[in-house]
Design an enzyme around this catalytic site. Structure first.
Site, short mmCIF file in Angstrom:
data_model
loop_
_atom_site.label_atom_id
_atom_site.label_comp_id
_atom_site.label_asym_id
_atom_site.label_seq_id
_atom_site.Cartn_x
_atom_site.Cartn_y
_atom_site.Cartn_z
N ASN A 9 54.21 48.15 35.01
CA ASN A 9 52.88 48.21 35.56
C ASN A 9 52.22 49.37 35.22
O ASN A 9 52.63 50.51 35.86
CB ASN A 9 53.12 48.20 37.08
CG ASN A 9 51.88 48.04 37.83
OD1 ASN A 9 50.75 48.11 37.37
ND2 ASN A 9 52.12 48.18 39.36
N TRP A 10 51.22 49.30 34.39
CA TRP A 10 50.57 50.44 33.91
C TRP A 10 49.41 51.05 35.06
O TRP A 10 48.93 52.04 34.72
CB TRP A 10 49.97 50.23 32.34
CG TRP A 10 50.79 50.02 31.59
CD1 TRP A 10 52.23 50.01 31.57
CD2 TRP A 10 50.61 49.66 30.04
NE1 TRP A 10 52.66 49.96 30.42
CE2 TRP A 10 51.73 49.52 29.39
CE3 TRP A 10 49.56 49.55 29.50
CZ2 TRP A 10 51.65 49.41 27.88
CZ3 TRP A 10 49.41 49.31 27.94
CH2 TRP A 10 50.68 49.21 27.16
N LYS A 11 49.37 50.05 36.10
CA LYS A 11 48.46 50.51 37.04
C LYS A 11 47.03 50.84 36.50
O LYS A 11 46.70 50.20 35.27
CB LYS A 11 48.67 51.69 38.00
CG LYS A 11 50.28 51.09 38.40
CD LYS A 11 50.53 52.08 39.50
CE LYS A 11 52.07 52.15 39.97
NZ LYS A 11 52.38 52.83 41.16
N HIS A 96 51.30 43.69 45.33
CA HIS A 96 51.87 45.02 45.22
C HIS A 96 51.12 45.84 46.32
O HIS A 96 50.34 45.48 46.78
CB HIS A 96 51.15 45.51 43.85
CG HIS A 96 51.64 46.80 43.57
ND1 HIS A 96 51.44 48.06 44.10
CD2 HIS A 96 52.71 47.37 42.59
CE1 HIS A 96 52.12 49.24 43.44
NE2 HIS A 96 52.83 48.62 42.75
N GLU A 98 50.20 48.82 46.34
CA GLU A 98 48.68 49.49 46.55
C GLU A 98 47.62 48.38 46.59
O GLU A 98 46.47 48.71 47.22
CB GLU A 98 48.51 49.99 45.06
CG GLU A 98 49.49 51.20 44.95
CD GLU A 98 49.90 51.67 43.48
OE1 GLU A 98 49.49 50.97 42.57
OE2 GLU A 98 50.82 52.34 43.50
N GLU A 168 60.09 46.56 46.28
CA GLU A 168 59.38 47.95 46.12
C GLU A 168 59.40 48.42 47.35
O GLU A 168 58.07 48.25 48.13
CB GLU A 168 58.11 47.76 45.44
CG GLU A 168 58.43 47.11 44.08
CD GLU A 168 57.08 47.57 43.12
OE1 GLU A 168 57.45 48.07 42.05
OE2 GLU A 168 56.09 47.66 43.60
N GLY A 174 55.97 55.97 43.25
CA GLY A 174 55.33 56.96 42.68
C GLY A 174 55.54 58.39 43.31
O GLY A 174 55.13 59.15 43.20
N SER A 214 60.23 54.28 41.66
CA SER A 214 60.53 55.50 40.90
C SER A 214 61.85 55.18 39.82
O SER A 214 62.68 56.18 39.99
CB SER A 214 60.82 56.65 41.86
OG SER A 214 59.83 57.11 42.60
N GLY A 235 56.74 51.68 37.52
CA GLY A 235 55.22 52.30 37.32
C GLY A 235 55.27 53.44 36.36
O GLY A 235 55.16 53.41 35.17
N GLY A 236 55.20 54.66 36.75
CA GLY A 236 55.16 55.96 36.24
C GLY A 236 55.88 56.06 34.85
O GLY A 236 55.28 56.11 33.87
C1 PEP Z 1 55.03 50.42 41.00
O1 PEP Z 1 54.00 50.73 41.39
O2 PEP Z 1 55.21 49.16 41.02
C2 PEP Z 1 56.18 51.44 40.65
C3 PEP Z 1 57.35 50.66 40.92
O3 PEP Z 1 55.81 52.65 40.77
P1 PEP Z 1 56.59 53.98 40.11
O4 PEP Z 1 57.82 53.47 39.28
O5 PEP Z 1 55.85 54.83 39.49
O6 PEP Z 1 57.55 54.23 41.60
#
Ligand code: PEP
Length: 257
Positions: A9-11, A96, A98, A168, A174, A214, A235-236
């Protein structure tokens, strides 16, 4: 046996150039090394087409980060399911945290989007997860149950062919704090049991449940080795090939074991 699925997920990150570069790097590596793992990347909407082109004929599929439930029409700023399919998307991330927290998406709205996407056979990555206060108050299962019941309302088993759930925990997204493998497994088992009660044991066994929060190269193998963890939503770390590709490699190694 469920195949591992690793999705990035590149957000709201990357530029046109960096998105193409990232897609090229992932496509090249995945094509060679990971026949046993399904992989998807979910770039920002303006980069869906160039990323699809960069992915070329590789087995990396394309996903979007959001969709609206209505058919194309007067909905300024929104993107319809059929538009995502038109540009080659196989997946869409819905629910999600967010979107829930920053854009006030409710279980009801998420349900409408899930129903619209599954009806048109666009794969759904349905995200659920509790905030820290809920976990600390012992409400993790209650929150997951509410999100599952709300998000999957009126969703027939026949629509779940391309349906993935991502657990999640919001406190792990994040933040650099990852759920322990035991915490992830406990939540995934709860989700699978809920699916078995709501649908059937066979349906529950067939649905992949990803962990997100994470996930990094150095914790992926431990998380993915849990019985009910069928992949990762990243994500990151999905923005850096040297972090993302080892996560896929960890899944491939476990799949081959
Ligand atoms: C996400 O936003 O779906 C996610 C899992 O982010 P991160 O890996 O950065 O925690």
């Amino acid at each position: 046996m469920r195949r591992y699925f690793v999705a990035g997920n590149w957000k709201m990150n990357t530029t046109l150039e960096s998105a193409k570069g990232l897609a090229n790097a992932i496509a090249a590596d995945v094509t060679q090394k990971s026949p046993m793992v399904d992989v998807a990347v979910c770039p920002p909407a303006p980069y869906l087409v160039p990323v699809r082109e960069a992915l070329g004929s590789s087995k990396v599929s394309l996903g979007a980060q959001n969709a609206y439930f209505a058919s194309p029409g007067a909905y300024t700023g929104e993107v319809a399911v059929e538009m995502l399919q038109d540009v080659g998307c196989k997946w869409v991330i819905l629910g999600h945290s967010e979107r829930r927290q920053l854009f006030s998406e409710t279980d009801d709205l998420i349900n409408k989007k899930i129903v619209a996407a599954t009806a048109k056979e666009l794969g759904v990555i349905f995200c659920i997860g509790e905030v820290l206060a809920d976990r600390q108050a012992g409400r993790m299962e209650a929150v997951l149950q509410t999100q599952l019941e709300g998000g999957m309302k009126d969703l027939d088993a026949g629509l779940l062919g391309q349906f993935v759930i991502a657990y999640e925990p919001v406190w792990a997204i994040g933040t650099g704090v990852t759920a322990t493998p035991e915490q992830a497994e406990e939540a995934h088992l709860f989700i699978r049991s809920w699916l078995a009660k709501r649908y059937s044991a066979a349906t529950a066994e067939g649905i992949r449940i990803l962990y997100g929060g994470s996930v990094k190269a150095d914790n992926a193998a431990e998380l993915l080795s849990q019985k009910n963890v069928d992949g990762a939503l990243v994500g990151g770390a999905s923005l850096k090939p040297d972090q993302f590709l080892p996560i896929i490699a960890a899944a491939a190694k476990l799949a081959e074991a």
